[in-house]
Structure formats: C-alpha cells, structure tokens
Write a protein that holds these residues in place. Structure first.
Motif, PDB file in Angstrom:
ATOM      1  N   LYS A 232      35.731 -40.968   0.619  1.00  0.00           N
ATOM      2  CA  LYS A 232      36.034 -40.222   0.296  1.00  0.00           C
ATOM      3  C   LYS A 232      38.007 -40.738  -0.104  1.00  0.00           C
ATOM      4  O   LYS A 232      38.939 -41.113  -1.298  1.00  0.00           O
ATOM      5  CB  LYS A 232      36.218 -38.734   0.988  1.00  0.00           C
ATOM      6  CG  LYS A 232      35.882 -38.181   0.561  1.00  0.00           C
ATOM      7  CD  LYS A 232      35.937 -36.666   1.608  1.00  0.00           C
ATOM      8  CE  LYS A 232      34.903 -36.067   2.244  1.00  0.00           C
ATOM      9  NZ  LYS A 232      34.365 -34.973   0.776  1.00  0.00           N
ATOM     10  N   LEU A 233      38.169 -41.671   1.086  1.00  0.00           N
ATOM     11  CA  LEU A 233      39.596 -42.726   1.081  1.00  0.00           C
ATOM     12  C   LEU A 233      39.200 -43.069   0.229  1.00  0.00           C
ATOM     13  O   LEU A 233      40.713 -43.496  -1.059  1.00  0.00           O
ATOM     14  CB  LEU A 233      39.343 -43.106   2.545  1.00  0.00           C
ATOM     15  CG  LEU A 233      40.525 -44.097   3.646  1.00  0.00           C
ATOM     16  CD1 LEU A 233      41.488 -42.543   3.286  1.00  0.00           C
ATOM     17  CD2 LEU A 233      40.290 -44.857   4.618  1.00  0.00           C
ATOM     18  N   ASN A 234      38.398 -44.043  -0.291  1.00  0.00           N
ATOM     19  CA  ASN A 234      38.485 -45.003  -1.585  1.00  0.00           C
ATOM     20  C   ASN A 234      38.370 -44.607  -2.676  1.00  0.00           C
ATOM     21  O   ASN A 234      39.491 -44.869  -3.602  1.00  0.00           O
ATOM     22  CB  ASN A 234      36.990 -46.154  -1.357  1.00  0.00           C
ATOM     23  CG  ASN A 234      37.323 -47.451  -0.343  1.00  0.00           C
ATOM     24  OD1 ASN A 234      37.982 -47.753  -0.350  1.00  0.00           O
ATOM     25  ND2 ASN A 234      36.550 -47.405   0.117  1.00  0.00           N
ATOM     26  N   GLU A 235      38.661 -43.271  -2.641  1.00  0.00           N
ATOM     27  CA  GLU A 235      37.949 -42.537  -3.964  1.00  0.00           C
ATOM     28  C   GLU A 235      39.871 -42.160  -4.233  1.00  0.00           C
ATOM     29  O   GLU A 235      40.084 -42.486  -5.805  1.00  0.00           O
ATOM     30  CB  GLU A 235      36.999 -41.503  -3.787  1.00  0.00           C
ATOM     31  CG  GLU A 235      35.826 -42.011  -4.112  1.00  0.00           C
ATOM     32  CD  GLU A 235      34.989 -40.190  -3.465  1.00  0.00           C
ATOM     33  OE1 GLU A 235      33.370 -40.261  -3.846  1.00  0.00           O
ATOM     34  OE2 GLU A 235      34.902 -39.232  -3.220  1.00  0.00           O
ATOM     35  N   GLN A 236      40.460 -41.489  -3.557  1.00  0.00           N
ATOM     36  CA  GLN A 236      41.565 -41.091  -3.293  1.00  0.00           C
ATOM     37  C   GLN A 236      42.717 -43.102  -3.563  1.00  0.00           C
ATOM     38  O   GLN A 236      43.380 -42.551  -4.189  1.00  0.00           O
ATOM     39  CB  GLN A 236      41.933 -41.324  -2.117  1.00  0.00           C
ATOM     40  CG  GLN A 236      41.554 -39.261  -1.681  1.00  0.00           C
ATOM     41  CD  GLN A 236      42.255 -38.655  -0.519  1.00  0.00           C
ATOM     42  OE1 GLN A 236      42.415 -39.424   0.212  1.00  0.00           O
ATOM     43  NE2 GLN A 236      42.213 -37.516  -0.397  1.00  0.00           N
ATOM     44  N   ARG A 237      41.735 -43.322  -2.982  1.00  0.00           N
ATOM     45  CA  ARG A 237      43.104 -44.447  -2.915  1.00  0.00           C
ATOM     46  C   ARG A 237      42.810 -44.916  -5.020  1.00  0.00           C
ATOM     47  O   ARG A 237      43.993 -45.825  -5.271  1.00  0.00           O
ATOM     48  CB  ARG A 237      42.536 -45.999  -2.635  1.00  0.00           C
ATOM     49  CG  ARG A 237      42.430 -47.109  -2.993  1.00  0.00           C
ATOM     50  CD  ARG A 237      42.466 -48.239  -2.173  1.00  0.00           C
ATOM     51  NE  ARG A 237      41.075 -48.341  -3.554  1.00  0.00           N
ATOM     52  CZ  ARG A 237      40.227 -49.120  -3.557  1.00  0.00           C
ATOM     53  NH1 ARG A 237      40.057 -49.928  -2.554  1.00  0.00           N
ATOM     54  NH2 ARG A 237      39.219 -48.992  -4.382  1.00  0.00           N
ATOM     55  N   ASP A 238      41.855 -45.167  -5.444  1.00  0.00           N
ATOM     56  CA  ASP A 238      41.256 -44.842  -7.286  1.00  0.00           C
ATOM     57  C   ASP A 238      42.654 -44.174  -8.079  1.00  0.00           C
ATOM     58  O   ASP A 238      43.500 -44.865  -9.096  1.00  0.00           O
ATOM     59  CB  ASP A 238      39.892 -44.799  -7.200  1.00  0.00           C
ATOM     60  CG  ASP A 238      39.579 -46.576  -6.358  1.00  0.00           C
ATOM     61  OD1 ASP A 238      40.201 -47.387  -6.162  1.00  0.00           O
ATOM     62  OD2 ASP A 238      37.819 -45.895  -6.818  1.00  0.00           O
ATOM     63  N   ILE A 239      42.053 -42.956  -7.666  1.00  0.00           N
ATOM     64  CA  ILE A 239      43.235 -41.987  -8.327  1.00  0.00           C
ATOM     65  C   ILE A 239      44.703 -42.500  -7.833  1.00  0.00           C
ATOM     66  O   ILE A 239      45.538 -41.943  -8.550  1.00  0.00           O
ATOM     67  CB  ILE A 239      42.829 -40.260  -7.612  1.00  0.00           C
ATOM     68  CG1 ILE A 239      41.265 -39.470  -7.581  1.00  0.00           C
ATOM     69  CG2 ILE A 239      44.003 -38.944  -7.805  1.00  0.00           C
ATOM     70  CD1 ILE A 239      40.813 -39.055  -7.359  1.00  0.00           C
ATOM     71  N   ILE A 240      45.197 -42.828  -7.013  1.00  0.00           N
ATOM     72  CA  ILE A 240      46.507 -42.812  -6.620  1.00  0.00           C
ATOM     73  C   ILE A 240      47.249 -44.006  -7.584  1.00  0.00           C
ATOM     74  O   ILE A 240      48.104 -43.959  -8.286  1.00  0.00           O
ATOM     75  CB  ILE A 240      47.360 -43.090  -5.480  1.00  0.00           C
ATOM     76  CG1 ILE A 240      47.102 -41.937  -4.451  1.00  0.00           C
ATOM     77  CG2 ILE A 240      48.321 -44.201  -4.864  1.00  0.00           C
ATOM     78  CD1 ILE A 240      47.511 -42.077  -2.364  1.00  0.00           C
TER      79      ILE A 240
END
Lengths: 73, 73
Positions: A20-28
């Motif tokens: 999830k953390l990496n998914e959010q980082r990609d979104i940012i």
C-alpha cells in the motif's frame, strides 16, 4: 466524523502495508507530474492574458486617435 | 537507476509502516485540494482569454468601420 485513517486489522501483514505504501508513493509521483503541468498551463495563460490586455489598450489608443482625426476633419 | 521503493528493513514495525501510510494519505488529500484549485484557476483564465479575444475582435471591427468613414470623407 468518520476516521479514514488506516488501522491495524487482524491479518494485515507488514508486506501488505508495504505494498500500500508503495502504491501511494506512485500516486503521489503521478500527482506531482500533473501539478507541474497545470502550473505551466496557468503560467502560460497568464502571459497570454497580459498580451491580450496590452493589445486591447493599443486598439483603444488607435480608436481614440481615429476619433480625434475625424473631429479635425 | 535508483529504486525508491520502500522496503522492509530490520526493525520496521507495522506501527511505523502504518504511520507512514497515514502521512502519505494526508499528503494525497492536500494535493487533491490543490489540484482542484488549480483546475478552477485554469477554467477561469480560459474564460477570461475568450472574453479578451472577443473584445479585441470588436475593437478591430470598430477600427475598420472608422477607416471606411474617413475614406468616404
């Protein structure tokens, strides 16, 4: 009010949190690119607005001059 | 290329990952607000541009008409 915070639930593993953390980082990262594009668009539109305002002032000066010429005739 | 992915390091607890996850969520929420504002700004600037273009066309029509009048005189 509803709390949308992520919270530890039974069975949430560190690996899942990490995903999830990496998914959010990609979104940012994507949002940062998009915001940069929008900033450029705004900058360009402000330049265009200033140019059009200046052209309008020029036309108004020409119209005033034209009115003076006709009065003299 | 450097991989900026988060990865499990010794001692990273689920609680810490969760904290980061919530921090990122807050950043995303702030960016969404900012992007919405920028979209409104762009929309408003495009409306202004169209209005100024129309005013310029009107002035040009007036200048043409004025030139015709002077020719007749």
């Amino acid at each position: 009010t509803v709390d949308h915070s992520y919270s530890l639930t039974t069975g949430t593993t560190s690996a899942e949190l990490l995903k999830k953390l990496n998914e959010q980082r990609d979104i940012i990262a994507l949002m940062e690119v998009k915001m940069k594009e929008m900033k450029n668009t705004i900058r360009q539109l402000r330049i265009t607005e200033a140019r059009l305002q200046e052209e309008l002032r020029e036309r108004d000066r020409m119209l005033s001059a034209s009115a003076v010429v006709r009065k003299k005739i």
